[in-house]
Scaffold this motif. Structure first.
Motif, PDB file in Angstrom:
ATOM      1  N   ARG A  32     -16.784 -81.860  22.348  1.00 32.29           N
ATOM      2  CA  ARG A  32     -15.714 -81.220  23.114  1.00 32.29           C
ATOM      3  C   ARG A  32     -14.732 -82.280  23.595  1.00 32.29           C
ATOM      4  O   ARG A  32     -15.136 -83.353  24.062  1.00 32.29           O
ATOM      5  CB  ARG A  32     -16.295 -80.462  24.301  1.00 32.29           C
ATOM      6  CG  ARG A  32     -17.228 -79.326  23.899  1.00 32.29           C
ATOM      7  CD  ARG A  32     -17.951 -78.751  25.100  1.00 32.29           C
ATOM      8  NE  ARG A  32     -17.012 -78.335  26.132  1.00 32.29           N
ATOM      9  CZ  ARG A  32     -17.368 -77.999  27.371  1.00 32.29           C
ATOM     10  NH1 ARG A  32     -18.649 -78.075  27.709  1.00 32.29           N
ATOM     11  NH2 ARG A  32     -16.468 -77.618  28.245  1.00 32.29           N
ATOM     12  N   PRO A  33     -13.435 -82.009  23.500  1.00 35.90           N
ATOM     13  CA  PRO A  33     -12.436 -83.031  23.881  1.00 35.90           C
ATOM     14  C   PRO A  33     -12.592 -83.492  25.332  1.00 35.90           C
ATOM     15  O   PRO A  33     -12.466 -84.678  25.627  1.00 35.90           O
ATOM     16  CB  PRO A  33     -11.098 -82.319  23.656  1.00 35.90           C
ATOM     17  CG  PRO A  33     -11.401 -81.254  22.659  1.00 35.90           C
ATOM     18  CD  PRO A  33     -12.801 -80.802  22.915  1.00 35.90           C
ATOM     19  N   GLU A  34     -12.868 -82.538  26.245  1.00 29.72           N
ATOM     20  CA  GLU A  34     -12.992 -82.955  27.646  1.00 29.72           C
ATOM     21  C   GLU A  34     -14.222 -83.834  27.857  1.00 29.72           C
ATOM     22  O   GLU A  34     -14.201 -84.761  28.679  1.00 29.72           O
ATOM     23  CB  GLU A  34     -13.057 -81.735  28.564  1.00 29.72           C
ATOM     24  CG  GLU A  34     -14.166 -80.752  28.262  1.00 29.72           C
ATOM     25  CD  GLU A  34     -13.756 -79.687  27.250  1.00 29.72           C
ATOM     26  OE1 GLU A  34     -14.411 -78.635  27.194  1.00 29.72           O
ATOM     27  OE2 GLU A  34     -12.760 -79.916  26.525  1.00 29.72           O
ATOM     28  N   ASP A  35     -15.302 -83.577  27.085  1.00 32.05           N
ATOM     29  CA  ASP A  35     -16.487 -84.429  27.209  1.00 32.05           C
ATOM     30  C   ASP A  35     -16.237 -85.808  26.608  1.00 32.05           C
ATOM     31  O   ASP A  35     -16.687 -86.828  27.155  1.00 32.05           O
ATOM     32  CB  ASP A  35     -17.683 -83.773  26.518  1.00 32.05           C
ATOM     33  CG  ASP A  35     -18.194 -82.564  27.283  1.00 32.05           C
ATOM     34  OD1 ASP A  35     -17.847 -82.435  28.476  1.00 32.05           O
ATOM     35  OD2 ASP A  35     -18.924 -81.742  26.699  1.00 32.05           O
ATOM     36  N   VAL A  36     -15.524 -85.849  25.477  1.00 29.60           N
ATOM     37  CA  VAL A  36     -15.207 -87.137  24.863  1.00 29.60           C
ATOM     38  C   VAL A  36     -14.387 -87.991  25.817  1.00 29.60           C
ATOM     39  O   VAL A  36     -14.625 -89.197  25.978  1.00 29.60           O
ATOM     40  CB  VAL A  36     -14.469 -86.925  23.534  1.00 29.60           C
ATOM     41  CG1 VAL A  36     -13.987 -88.254  22.973  1.00 29.60           C
ATOM     42  CG2 VAL A  36     -15.372 -86.220  22.521  1.00 29.60           C
ATOM     43  N   GLU A  37     -13.420 -87.369  26.467  1.00 27.77           N
ATOM     44  CA  GLU A  37     -12.592 -88.098  27.416  1.00 27.77           C
ATOM     45  C   GLU A  37     -13.411 -88.543  28.634  1.00 27.77           C
ATOM     46  O   GLU A  37     -13.244 -89.644  29.141  1.00 27.77           O
ATOM     47  CB  GLU A  37     -11.429 -87.213  27.856  1.00 27.77           C
ATOM     48  CG  GLU A  37     -10.488 -87.904  28.833  1.00 27.77           C
ATOM     49  CD  GLU A  37      -9.323 -87.012  29.227  1.00 27.77           C
ATOM     50  OE1 GLU A  37      -8.528 -87.442  30.069  1.00 27.77           O
ATOM     51  OE2 GLU A  37      -9.244 -85.873  28.691  1.00 27.77           O
ATOM     52  N   ARG A  38     -14.318 -87.658  29.093  1.00 24.60           N
ATOM     53  CA  ARG A  38     -15.125 -87.968  30.285  1.00 24.60           C
ATOM     54  C   ARG A  38     -16.128 -89.076  30.014  1.00 24.60           C
ATOM     55  O   ARG A  38     -16.498 -89.835  30.923  1.00 24.60           O
ATOM     56  CB  ARG A  38     -15.851 -86.694  30.739  1.00 24.60           C
ATOM     57  CG  ARG A  38     -16.673 -86.842  32.000  1.00 24.60           C
ATOM     58  CD  ARG A  38     -16.998 -85.481  32.596  1.00 24.60           C
ATOM     59  NE  ARG A  38     -17.740 -84.653  31.675  1.00 24.60           N
ATOM     60  CZ  ARG A  38     -19.070 -84.500  31.681  1.00 24.60           C
ATOM     61  NH1 ARG A  38     -19.791 -85.157  32.573  1.00 24.60           N
ATOM     62  NH2 ARG A  38     -19.669 -83.715  30.815  1.00 24.60           N
TER      63      ARG A  38
END
Length: 1264
Positions: free
Chosen positions: A772-778
């Motif tokens: 998930r993009p938000e998890d990758v960023e986090r």
């Protein structure tokens, strides 16, 4: 935050009418044997403590003005108005005259220590006498102070000294007139005189009416000297009480707008005041008394309708009205008296005019609601409530105030209900009370019925939703009252108001002073009696009657406070008791002493001592945590859900703390429920190491790692968790108080020593799988943190470099974060080690490096060939092995540089591996390696490397130095040298090293004649082999050469054994003599000749500390720190010269070496005896049997002597190193044992134990 809790009110009948004074004996037995004395205007009565025995008159004297029980004389001192002072024996009634005053006595008061007595005569003279009635001083009461002791008042702050225009002028004109009219009616005042002593007996105060002044007081010292006069104050009343602590003198004072208790200092200046809730003109003060410990001020007042007793305490500079007792004028109070006996300081005795005596016993207690943090404080008609779970409000402020119409005496909680008991014996109920904010709770009122309106209730406690519990004591027994708080409609008084009544009662023998109801108990409670320390379990039966089930626990002395606890985890409970002597018990088992307060919080018992707070786990009664607190702090309450403990300090202010043991309990519960976000928030707030999130339950964390990553939303929190990881189990170390080591389990592939790597790999693996993009960023920053913890800085840089290709701003932020974790110079080197110059420039731009420094260097590297560039980079980064591999790929033109590089950095093994395919250069590396090995005296390996490098001659020389004769012969053959000559050249060196058999083999194989072979065997004492060789050959060698040599060696060996035996016995006897002298003469004589230079040989931990070597003798300046001097003095220490101060140590060292040498003679003796036996059986004309038997017998005697002497030489005190520490330290140190231990520490640790003989089968049966 403490209230006065009434423990019991005992009612006694004395049948002594109109008493004026109560005298108590100093012994406090707490039973019916206590005898008190009541003094009336003309008689003295002896009254038993139970009140059942008729009072006895022991003295009859008219106009008694004062009496005192003298403890040392066991007599009662009585003073009459006529001037008589008598001493009366309370047992027989015999009277002795003490002194006599012709003018009469107005007042008498003894000092607290009963060493001095003060009288005020009818002519207003102050007379001070000793306990034997010798006059100390006498002076008029109206005598003035010396002029230099008079008050000087310059009028600071008054209107007549300020500039306020016309108003100030008028005030100045009226000042004189006001002063003249202040005390114009002094003759109409009550002329009574009162005396009060300070607690230490150093000063006393006299309150009287002075002419033209009015009511005032004077302060005298214990020698009768006038010290101070009170400042002029209007409207003072006659009663006076000096606080035993000594800081305040209390007198009632009325103002036009208020009535107060004025508090004066010793110098007579008004210090502060206590504002009274009534008017002194309507309700004058009759008596004023301080408790013996200065904690409680009792004020007795009287009106036409009733009399009252007010009890005040002070906290945080605020006066709290804690209790109000009301008595009607039908049978008014006659006197009020605080108990002065130790352990009964809070006991108040009230005696009525009819002779009825009421004994009130109070104790300070915190009224807390156990299920929350609400604490209530009584202050007159106000109940101050504070919920410490929400806010910490310092007293006297509070969160909510309940205002009632009458004075509050007690209150109690149950669930959401609050019951308040007022001084008029009414019950006020407030429901609900779980929230202190919001609207005023609904209140209901219950009046007492006819019976309860006359009974003072003690230990008022909520039992359940329908009933309350209380106690009432009469004589020597107590009634347990079960009060019905849900009356029927017909249960009303004459005014039609609902009344509460006694549902049932149970009489118990003794005085009940404490009552406790279990947290979840619906039908049982516990009461304790003062007389015998029994704690009874009382059961409420189904028919609403009370029954005593059993004695739950019995203490040696009764406790002042009991509390039932319930363990939340398994619902079991127990009883906690705290005695007045500060002993804390749990179900009768002693927990601690010097305890000042306690409180149950969750599954722990918290208690305080003078300056410490401790926590005991209730389940196993084990103390798990302690911490220091401010001196004198006491527990107010504890909120388990917030892990908060509130303490009140001596001056009254509050301090709220969150003990680690309570926080860890909450965190453990959150982690067990997988609430990682809340757990981390609490850990960060309380500054607890985040490692406990993993160590709490390793298997659970591994199984729920996805939940952990999903719960923690903040990227920074994940980075913080990873950065704090350490290779340590915090549940067994720093936070072991909340964990049991036996219950900690780990997965099979997990080790604590690799914890950081394990956790980082686990989390890194899961975070890298995020899609998930938000998890990758986090997870970007946590992944970088994990790489840093794993030491994979290159991967962290590669990750940032990849982001650089798509988002330069994000890459800059990531690199900036990485620079917080890693030093920029280290990161620059890691980037350089990737051989990617774009990445190197990216990192260098964020560092503080000067471009003029790194850009030319990078440009220089770019111009080099690829392999050589990598070599230069690796060399710069000190990665020498990698650099050598790159240099090997550069070809033949760099052979010389490579050889120099290998020699410089010692990379011989790596060089051999890298240049294995380059045959010629490989040999050069081998030769260089061989030179290196030979320089380091490793000639075996050097010979091998010389051989590989083709230098056989050097290999031969190296092999010769190591006497590897087999390899020497092989190399000599390769070099075509004469083998016999080379072999014979090695015989001599082999014999010098004791390798006689190998020398014999070389002589035998390489051309040596028979005589030479026999010489080699005989020189090596190899007589068995010589006899064997001689037996195979023809000739007379056995008789001519072997037999004489063998007999000579046998005789020499026998002489040597005899010398060893004699030397051993000599050393042993010297050692025993020295020990005997030491035991008989003591330490001083033994060390009489010890030189200061030998003291330096002692180690830092075993230095001799003796008064002989102090002062200037220590200042020699010699340290002997060099190794040469150290060896010199060690030799001096081990010198066997008689008279050496350390002769015993030298003898032990020599004996150990000697015994070891003797034990090594077993095999030589056996071989020699065997050779002698072979000589006798070979037919040679010599007798070897007798010499062999003598030799064996001599050695056997020597071994037996040694074995029997080992335990005598190596005594237990010599062997037990460190096991005598109990008398080497502490106040009762054994200096003799200490000195011996210090001396024996100079011996080598191995030689402090007796040597092992390792006996073998060395004897020959035929020689025994």
């Amino acid at each position: 935050m403490r209230n006065l809790k009434l423990q019991y009110c005992q009612e006694l009948e004395t049948a002594v009418a109109q008493p004026r004074q109560l005298l108590l004996q100093p012994e406090l037995n707490g039973d019916a044997s206590d005898t008190a004395f009541l003094v009336t205007d003309s008689k003295i009565y002896a009254v038993q403590g139970s009140g059942d025995v008729r009072s006895k008159v022991i003295a009859d004297l008219p106009d008694i003005v004062g009496a005192e029980f003298l403890q040392l004389d066991n007599a009662i001192c009585v003073a009459s108005g006529a001037g008589e002072v008598l001493l009366i024996d309370p047992q027989t009634g015999a009277t002795n005259e003490g002194t006599y005053c012709e003018v009469g006595i107005e007042r008498m008061a003894w000092s607290p220590n009963q060493e001095v007595v003060a009288f005020v005569t009818r002519t207003h003279n102050v007379v001070l006498m000793t306990s034997t009635f010798d006059v100390i001083a006498e002076q008029p009461l109206n005598a003035d102070l010396a002029p230099d002791q008079q008050f000087v008042n310059v009028g600071w702050g008054k209107k007549e000294t300020q500039f306020h225009g016309s108003e100030g002028k008028q005030a100045a004109k009226q000042a004189a007139g006001t002063t003249d009219t202040t005390n114009q009616d002094w003759q109409e005042l009550n002329q009574d005189i009162h005396i009060s002593w300070r607690g230490d007996g150093a000063h006393f105060v006299v309150s009287y009416v002075a002419a033209q002044v009015g009511r005032t007081f004077k302060v005298y010292d214990c020698e009768g000297k006038l010290q101070h006069t009170a400042e002029r104050c209007a409207n003072l009343q006659e009663v006076v009480a000096w606080r035993p602590a000594g800081n305040w003198i209390a007198l009632p004072q009325r103002f036009p707008n208020k009535s107060t208790i004025a508090l004066f200092e010793k110098n007579g200046l008004r210090h502060r005041e206590l504002v009274l809730p009534f008017d002194l003109q309507e309700e004058p003060v009759v008596q004023l008394r301080w408790s013996e410990d200065s904690d409680i001020l009792a004020i007795r007042t009287a009106t036409k309708e009733e009399q009252r007793v007010y009890l005040y305490t002070i906290g945080n500079y605020h006066w709290y009205l804690k209790q109000v007792l009301i008595f009607d004028q039908v049978d008014p109070l006659a006197l009020l008296h605080w108990d002065t006996r130790m352990g009964a300081e809070h006991t108040l005795h009230l005696v009525k005019e009819s002779g009825k005596q009421l004994v009130y016993c109070w104790a300070f207690a915190v009224d807390r609601y156990e299920r929350s943090g609400v604490v209530g404080v009584i202050d007159g008609k106000r109940l101050l409530l504070t919920d410490f779970a929400r806010a910490v409000v310092p007293p006297p402020m509070c969160q909510r105030v309940l205002q009632l119409e009458n004075y509050i005496n007690a209150f109690t909680w149950y669930e959401t209900s609050l019951c308040v008991y007022t001084c008029d014996r009414k019950l006020h109920f407030y429901e609900p009370m779980q929230q202190l904010s919001g609207q005023e709770p609904r209140a209901s009122l219950l009046m007492p019925d006819a019976e309860l309106s006359r009974l003072p209730l003690a230990n008022l406690t909520y039992f359940n939703c329908d009933y309350l519990l209380a106690t009432y004591s009469t004589g020597g027994s107590t009634r347990l009252l079960l009060l019905n708080k849900e009356p029927d409609e017909d249960e009303v008084n004459d005014q039609g108001e609902l009344c509460y009544r006694v549902q049932c009662s149970l009489r118990i023998s003794g005085l009940v002073n404490a009552l406790s109801v279990g947290a979840n108990a619906m039908d049982e409670f516990y009461v304790q009696t003062v007389n015998n320390g029994h704690t009874y379990e009382v059961f409420l039966k189904t028919d609403n009657t009370l029954k005593v089930e059993r004695t739950h626990v019995q203490l040696a002395q009764a406790a002042d406070q009991i509390e039932w606890f319930t363990i939340n985890s398994d619902s079991t409970g127990g009883l906690i008791t705290l005695r007045n002597q500060q002993l804390l018990h749990l179900d009768g088992h002693r927990i601690a002493e010097d305890v000042t307060s306690f409180c149950v919080v969750g599954n722990y018992l918290a208690y305080t001592q003078l300056n410490a707070l401790h926590f005991v786990r209730l389940k196993d009664r084990r103390q798990v945590a302690s911490r220091n607190i401010e001196r004198g702090g006491k527990l107010v309450t504890a909120v388990a859900t917030e892990a908060r403990v509130v303490l009140q300090l001596p001056r009254g202010n509050l301090e709220a703390i969150c003990p680690r043991v309570l926080v860890l309990e909450l965190v453990g519960a959150l982690l067990a429920r997988k609430q990682y976000q809340a757990a981390m928030q609490m850990l960060r707030k309380q500054r607890i190491n985040l490692n406990i999130m993993w160590d709490h339950n390793v298997e659970l964390f591994i199984a729920s790692v996805d939940v952990f990553l999903r719960e923690i939303k903040q990227s920074q929190w994940l980075c913080l968790f990873l950065s704090e990881l350490q290779n340590e189990d915090f549940s067994k170390g720093m936070y072991s108080s909340n964990y049991e080591a036996a219950k900690q389990t780990y997965p099979a592939d997990y080790r604590v020593e690799e914890k950081v790597e394990y956790v980082c790999r686990l989390l890194c693996q899961r975070m890298e799988q995020a899609t998930r993009p938000e998890d990758v960023e986090r997870f970007r920053l946590p992944v970088i943190t994990a790489y840093v913890k794993l030491g994979r800085l290159e991967q962290a840089l590669q990750l940032i470099w990849q982001e650089k290709q798509t988002d330069a701003a994000l890459a800059d932020q990531l690199l900036k974060y990485l620079l917080y974790l890693v030093d920029v110079n280290d990161l620059y080197n890691v980037a350089l080690g990737t051989y990617d110059f774009g990445l190197v420039l990216f990192v260098a731009q964020k560092s503080q490096k000067d471009p003029k420094e790194f850009l030319p260097y990078l440009n220089e590297l770019k111009a080099l060939p690829t392999d050589y560039r990598k070599f230069r980079i690796d060399d710069h980064l000190k990665r020498y092995t990698s650099a050598l591999s790159h240099l090997a790929a550069c070809g033949e033109q760099h052979y010389e540089e490579a050889l120099e590089f290998i020699r410089k950095h010692g990379l011989y093994t790596a060089g051999l591996s890298c240049y294995r395919e380059h045959e010629e250069f490989h040999k050069r590396v081998c030769v260089a390696y061989a030179d290196h090995l030979r320089a380091n005296a490793k000639l075996d390996n050097a010979s091998l490397m010389y051989e590989r490098g083709g230098q056989l001659q050097q290999a031969l020389l190296s092999a010769k130095h190591t006497l590897d004769w087999q390899r020497v012969l092989v190399l000599a053959k390769k070099l075509e040298e004469p083998l016999d000559q080379v072999a014979l050249s090695l015989v001599g060196p082999l014999q010098q090293q004791g390798r006689h058999m190998e020398a014999y083999e070389l002589v035998k194989e390489h051309g040596g004649d028979r005589n030479r072979q026999l010489e080699v065997l005989l020189e090596g004492h190899l007589y068995g082999r010589a006899i064997y060789e001689a037996g195979l050959e023809q000739g007379d060698a056995l008789v001519e050469k072997i037999a004489p040599a063998l007999l000579a060696y046998g005789a020499q060996l026998q002489g040597s054994l005899q010398a060893d035996h004699k030397l051993f016995l000599e050393y042993k006897q010297r050692l025993l003599d020295i020990r005997q002298r030491q035991a008989s003469s003591g330490d001083a004589d033994n060390d009489g000749d010890l030189d200061i230079e030998e003291v330096d040989l002692l180690s830092d931990t075993t230095s001799l500390h003796s008064s002989r070597y102090s002062g200037t003798s220590r200042g020699t300046g010699k340290t002997f720190r060099s190794s040469k001097n150290r060896r010199k003095h060690e030799r001096k220490l081990l010198s066997l010269k008689p008279g050496n101060p350390f002769e015993d140590i030298a003898l032990i060292d020599a004996l150990h070496n000697h015994v070891t040498k003797i034990a090594q003679q077993q095999q030589p003796v056996r071989d020699t005896c065997k050779a002698l036996l072979q000589l006798g059986g070979s037919g040679a004309p010599v007798d070897g049997d007798s010499l062999a038997a003598s030799l064996q017998r001599e050695f056997k005697t020597l071994l037996k002597t040694v074995e029997e002497s080992l335990d005598e030489i190596w005594t237990p005190e010599l062997v037990s190193n460190g096991s005598v520490a109990q008398h080497l330290t502490g106040p009762n140190v054994d200096y003799l044992a200490l000195q011996k231990e210090q001396r024996y520490a100079l011996i080598s640790p191995l030689k402090r134990f007796k040597p092992q003989l390792n006996l073998i089968d060395w004897q020959h049966e035929i020689l025994q």
